[in-house]
Design a protein around this motif. Structure first.
Motif, PDB file in Angstrom:
ATOM      1  N   SER A 251       0.822  -1.217   0.000  1.00  0.00           N
ATOM      2  CA  SER A 251       0.000   0.000   0.000  1.00  0.00           C
ATOM      3  C   SER A 251       0.853   1.262   0.000  1.00  0.00           C
ATOM      4  O   SER A 251       0.384   2.329  -0.391  1.00  0.00           O
ATOM      5  N   SER A 252       2.110   1.158   0.439  1.00  0.00           N
ATOM      6  CA  SER A 252       2.989   2.328   0.381  1.00  0.00           C
ATOM      7  C   SER A 252       3.301   2.708  -1.063  1.00  0.00           C
ATOM      8  O   SER A 252       3.684   3.849  -1.342  1.00  0.00           O
ATOM      9  N   LEU A 253       3.121   1.748  -1.974  1.00  0.00           N
ATOM     10  CA  LEU A 253       3.333   2.009  -3.404  1.00  0.00           C
ATOM     11  C   LEU A 253       2.038   2.364  -4.119  1.00  0.00           C
ATOM     12  O   LEU A 253       2.008   3.268  -4.951  1.00  0.00           O
ATOM     13  N   THR A 254       0.963   1.634  -3.803  1.00  0.00           N
ATOM     14  CA  THR A 254      -0.302   1.817  -4.508  1.00  0.00           C
ATOM     15  C   THR A 254      -1.233   2.801  -3.818  1.00  0.00           C
ATOM     16  O   THR A 254      -2.194   3.281  -4.429  1.00  0.00           O
ATOM     17  N   GLY A 255      -0.959   3.097  -2.534  1.00  0.00           N
ATOM     18  CA  GLY A 255      -1.883   3.895  -1.744  1.00  0.00           C
ATOM     19  C   GLY A 255      -2.887   2.994  -1.047  1.00  0.00           C
ATOM     20  O   GLY A 255      -2.995   1.808  -1.356  1.00  0.00           O
ATOM     21  N   GLY A 256      -3.637   3.551  -0.116  1.00  0.00           N
ATOM     22  CA  GLY A 256      -4.646   2.756   0.585  1.00  0.00           C
ATOM     23  C   GLY A 256      -4.251   2.478   2.016  1.00  0.00           C
ATOM     24  O   GLY A 256      -3.188   2.889   2.497  1.00  0.00           O
ATOM     25  N   ASP A 257      -5.125   1.750   2.694  1.00  0.00           N
ATOM     26  CA  ASP A 257      -4.949   1.462   4.122  1.00  0.00           C
ATOM     27  C   ASP A 257      -4.437   0.044   4.318  1.00  0.00           C
ATOM     28  O   ASP A 257      -5.083  -0.785   4.957  1.00  0.00           O
ATOM     29  N   GLY A 258      -3.276  -0.244   3.765  1.00  0.00           N
ATOM     30  CA  GLY A 258      -2.714  -1.584   3.861  1.00  0.00           C
ATOM     31  C   GLY A 258      -2.433  -2.011   5.285  1.00  0.00           C
ATOM     32  O   GLY A 258      -2.581  -3.189   5.630  1.00  0.00           O
ATOM     33  N   TYR A 259      -2.050  -1.049   6.125  1.00  0.00           N
ATOM     34  CA  TYR A 259      -1.756  -1.418   7.524  1.00  0.00           C
ATOM     35  C   TYR A 259      -3.019  -1.922   8.212  1.00  0.00           C
ATOM     36  O   TYR A 259      -2.983  -2.909   8.956  1.00  0.00           O
ATOM     37  N   ASN A 260      -4.147  -1.242   8.011  1.00  0.00           N
ATOM     38  CA  ASN A 260      -5.394  -1.673   8.632  1.00  0.00           C
ATOM     39  C   ASN A 260      -5.800  -3.060   8.158  1.00  0.00           C
ATOM     40  O   ASN A 260      -6.306  -3.870   8.940  1.00  0.00           O
ATOM     41  N   ARG A 261      -5.593  -3.338   6.852  1.00  0.00           N
ATOM     42  CA  ARG A 261      -5.926  -4.665   6.308  1.00  0.00           C
ATOM     43  C   ARG A 261      -5.054  -5.738   6.958  1.00  0.00           C
ATOM     44  O   ARG A 261      -5.529  -6.819   7.308  1.00  0.00           O
ATOM     45  N   ALA A 262      -3.760  -5.436   7.106  1.00  0.00           N
ATOM     46  CA  ALA A 262      -2.851  -6.403   7.722  1.00  0.00           C
ATOM     47  C   ALA A 262      -3.165  -6.581   9.205  1.00  0.00           C
ATOM     48  O   ALA A 262      -3.147  -7.701   9.723  1.00  0.00           O
ATOM     49  N   TYR A 263      -3.464  -5.484   9.884  1.00  0.00           N
ATOM     50  CA  TYR A 263      -3.784  -5.567  11.313  1.00  0.00           C
ATOM     51  C   TYR A 263      -5.058  -6.365  11.545  1.00  0.00           C
ATOM     52  O   TYR A 263      -5.173  -7.085  12.549  1.00  0.00           O
ATOM     53  N   LEU A 264      -6.028  -6.253  10.625  1.00  0.00           N
ATOM     54  CA  LEU A 264      -7.270  -7.030  10.750  1.00  0.00           C
ATOM     55  C   LEU A 264      -6.961  -8.525  10.730  1.00  0.00           C
ATOM     56  O   LEU A 264      -7.518  -9.290  11.528  1.00  0.00           O
ATOM     57  N   ILE A 265      -6.076  -8.957   9.831  1.00  0.00           N
ATOM     58  CA  ILE A 265      -5.693 -10.370   9.802  1.00  0.00           C
ATOM     59  C   ILE A 265      -4.998 -10.751  11.101  1.00  0.00           C
ATOM     60  O   ILE A 265      -5.255 -11.811  11.682  1.00  0.00           O
ATOM     61  N   ASP A 266      -4.132  -9.870  11.577  1.00  0.00           N
ATOM     62  CA  ASP A 266      -3.382 -10.133  12.799  1.00  0.00           C
ATOM     63  C   ASP A 266      -4.315 -10.309  13.995  1.00  0.00           C
ATOM     64  O   ASP A 266      -4.216 -11.285  14.755  1.00  0.00           O
ATOM     65  N   VAL A 267      -5.241  -9.367  14.167  1.00  0.00           N
ATOM     66  CA  VAL A 267      -6.135  -9.429  15.317  1.00  0.00           C
ATOM     67  C   VAL A 267      -7.124 -10.582  15.188  1.00  0.00           C
ATOM     68  O   VAL A 267      -7.573 -11.147  16.197  1.00  0.00           O
ATOM     69  N   THR A 365      -8.379  -8.687  -4.320  1.00  0.00           N
ATOM     70  CA  THR A 365      -9.360  -7.686  -3.890  1.00  0.00           C
ATOM     71  C   THR A 365      -9.973  -8.052  -2.548  1.00  0.00           C
ATOM     72  O   THR A 365     -10.240  -7.177  -1.711  1.00  0.00           O
ATOM     73  N   TRP A 366     -10.196  -9.344  -2.304  1.00  0.00           N
ATOM     74  CA  TRP A 366     -10.848  -9.790  -1.064  1.00  0.00           C
ATOM     75  C   TRP A 366      -9.994  -9.561   0.173  1.00  0.00           C
ATOM     76  O   TRP A 366     -10.501  -9.632   1.287  1.00  0.00           O
ATOM     77  N   PHE A 367      -8.712  -9.280   0.006  1.00  0.00           N
ATOM     78  CA  PHE A 367      -7.886  -8.933   1.158  1.00  0.00           C
ATOM     79  C   PHE A 367      -8.060  -7.477   1.556  1.00  0.00           C
ATOM     80  O   PHE A 367      -7.499  -7.044   2.570  1.00  0.00           O
ATOM     81  N   GLY A 368      -8.842  -6.715   0.761  1.00  0.00           N
ATOM     82  CA  GLY A 368      -9.013  -5.309   1.070  1.00  0.00           C
ATOM     83  C   GLY A 368     -10.446  -4.852   1.219  1.00  0.00           C
ATOM     84  O   GLY A 368     -10.692  -3.751   1.723  1.00  0.00           O
TER      85      GLY A 368
END
Length: 426
Positions: A251-267, A365-368
């Motif tokens: 997401s640092s390259l494409t934009g978006g809330d990649g951290y939130n998506r990753a944190y959702l999987i983590d939690v 897409t389903w990861f976001g």
């Protein structure tokens, strides 16, 4: 075309409530399409293939488990399963073979071109041209650019529309007689992705380009999958954070809330014991994030796999993966059959490969985001096309080979080793 016109030019604001069921405009189209297919006998439930049966079992499992576990929201989940049933089997009857699907892709320009123009106007003027029918919910903005939504409820879903059709029109561009029209289709898809100004669709479109970049390795995909799995394992070993935090890096390259998506999987993994068996109420996820979703009262579940897991446990996620696996498998068998019947890549192979890339795009897409408005119709149409096209391609090759066998058969019934061809219908 009628179903897809409803997807593009209607919103979920047009609805009536009947006995607790929200009957959106698109649901009337689903019902009309299904009645047409059944009344004309364009599809028979006596000829279900593996994809058909898996989809039926998957959504029945989700509805039953959720209804047994939960004390509220059953109508919504039952409606989700009914939507899947009506949409998918309507398109199974309407799309019979590859020629049907090619006809649709060429005709879809009639709907897609004006729609792309309208969302481009929305992106440039910050005025939704569909606002008079409920379009433009939210007033989305990222950086100094407006995020168009069209008739959808989220910019990511608008962008997913363009990203999902992109590999199909790239496949058409490989067919010389349709190249000009296909290049226009590619431009329209990229225009829609740009207008959405969303990192997820940009990443999905990039996945489409990567998928087509692997075309030269199409006969060595087992090796590609091994390298992919090996690369993920290596990253998991060397990364300090879990491997799903790659979403943040991308997401640092494409934009978006990649951290939130990753944190959702983590939690979700941290709370695995609470939902793995039969899911859990969405309100119980309220402490997963510092904020909660105003509509659900819980965490903002922007992951389709986790969403099904919260509805019906790990079993639902496994069934979804089986469904995707069988879609890939059917396309692989169809590609194998087509290649065995031709020395050079032909039109069928290009479009079959495009359908395979399309499945990979939906997975990314389903990861976001989850498909929570009328966009689900696009997914079921494309899945039904995969099921019908792959089956029809295999049957066509087998019929052609059987015809050649009959012509060459001598009095002994022996054909020679060069004529033996074997494949399994999906």
């Amino acid at each position: 075309m009628g179903m897809m016109a409803g997807v593009l030019y209607l919103t979920q604001v047009q609805q009536v409530d009947v006995l607790g069921f929200n009957l959106y405009a698109i649901r009337f189209l689903e019902l009309a399409g299904f009645i047409r297919v059944i009344s004309r006998k364009e599809f028979s439930f006596s000829r279900l293939n593996k994809i058909d049966r898996t989809l039926l079992f998957f959504y029945c499992y989700v509805a039953i488990v959720y209804s047994l576990r939960s004390t509220e929201g059953q109508i919504n989940v039952i409606g989700l399963s009914v939507d899947a049933f009506l949409c998918y089997f309507t398109f199974r009857g309407l799309i019979v073979d590859l020629e049907d699907f090619r006809w649709f892709l060429k005709s879809f320009f009639i709907l897609l071109a004006p729609y792309a123009a309208l969302v481009l106007i929305e992106s440039l003027t910050q005025h939704n041209m569909f606002s008079f029918i409920g379009g433009g919910i939210g007033g989305w903005q990222r950086g100094d650019r407006f995020r168009a939504v069209g008739t959808f409820r989220n910019p990511d879903l608008l962008g997913a529309l363009g990203a999902s059709f992109l590999p199909l029109y790239i496949g058409m561009a490989c067919i010389k007689v349709e190249r000009k029209l296909a290049c226009l289709g590619i431009s329209l898809c990229l225009m829609i992705v740009w207008a959405s100004n969303s990192g997820g669709p940009i990443g999905a479109a990039g996945m489409g380009l990567v998928g087509w970049a692997l075309w030269r390795e199409r006969t060595k995909m087992r090796r590609v999958r091994q390298w992919l799995v090996g690369g993920l394992v290596l990253l998991a070993l060397v990364m300090k954070a879990p491997v799903w935090y790659l979403l943040d890096r991308v997401s640092s390259l494409t934009g978006g809330d990649g951290y939130n998506r990753a944190y959702l999987i983590d939690v979700s993994f941290q709370n695995f014991g609470k939902w793995w068996f039969a899911g859990m109420p969405i309100t119980d996820t309220v402490n997963w994030f510092p904020y909660s979703h105003p509509l659900t009262g819980g965490a903002d579940i922007t992951n389709q796999f986790i969403s099904f897991g919260l509805m019906a446990g790990v079993g639902a996620i496994v069934l979804l993966i089986v469904l995707l696996s069988r879609a890939f498998s059917s396309l692989g068998k169809a590609l194998e059959a087509v290649r065995a019947n031709s020395q050079k890549p032909n039109e069928s192979e290009f479009l079959l490969w495009g359908l395979g890339v399309l499945v990979a795009i939906h997975i990314i897409t389903w990861f976001g985001i989850t498909y929570y408005d009328q966009f689900y119709v696009v997914w079921f149409m494309q899945l039904a096309a995969i099921s019908s096209v792959s089956t029809s391609c295999i049957k066509a090759v087998l019929a052609e080979r059987n015809g050649a066998m009959e012509e060459l058969r001598d009095g002994t019934g022996y054909l020679g080793p060069q004529m033996h061809f074997k494949t399994n219908l999906p």
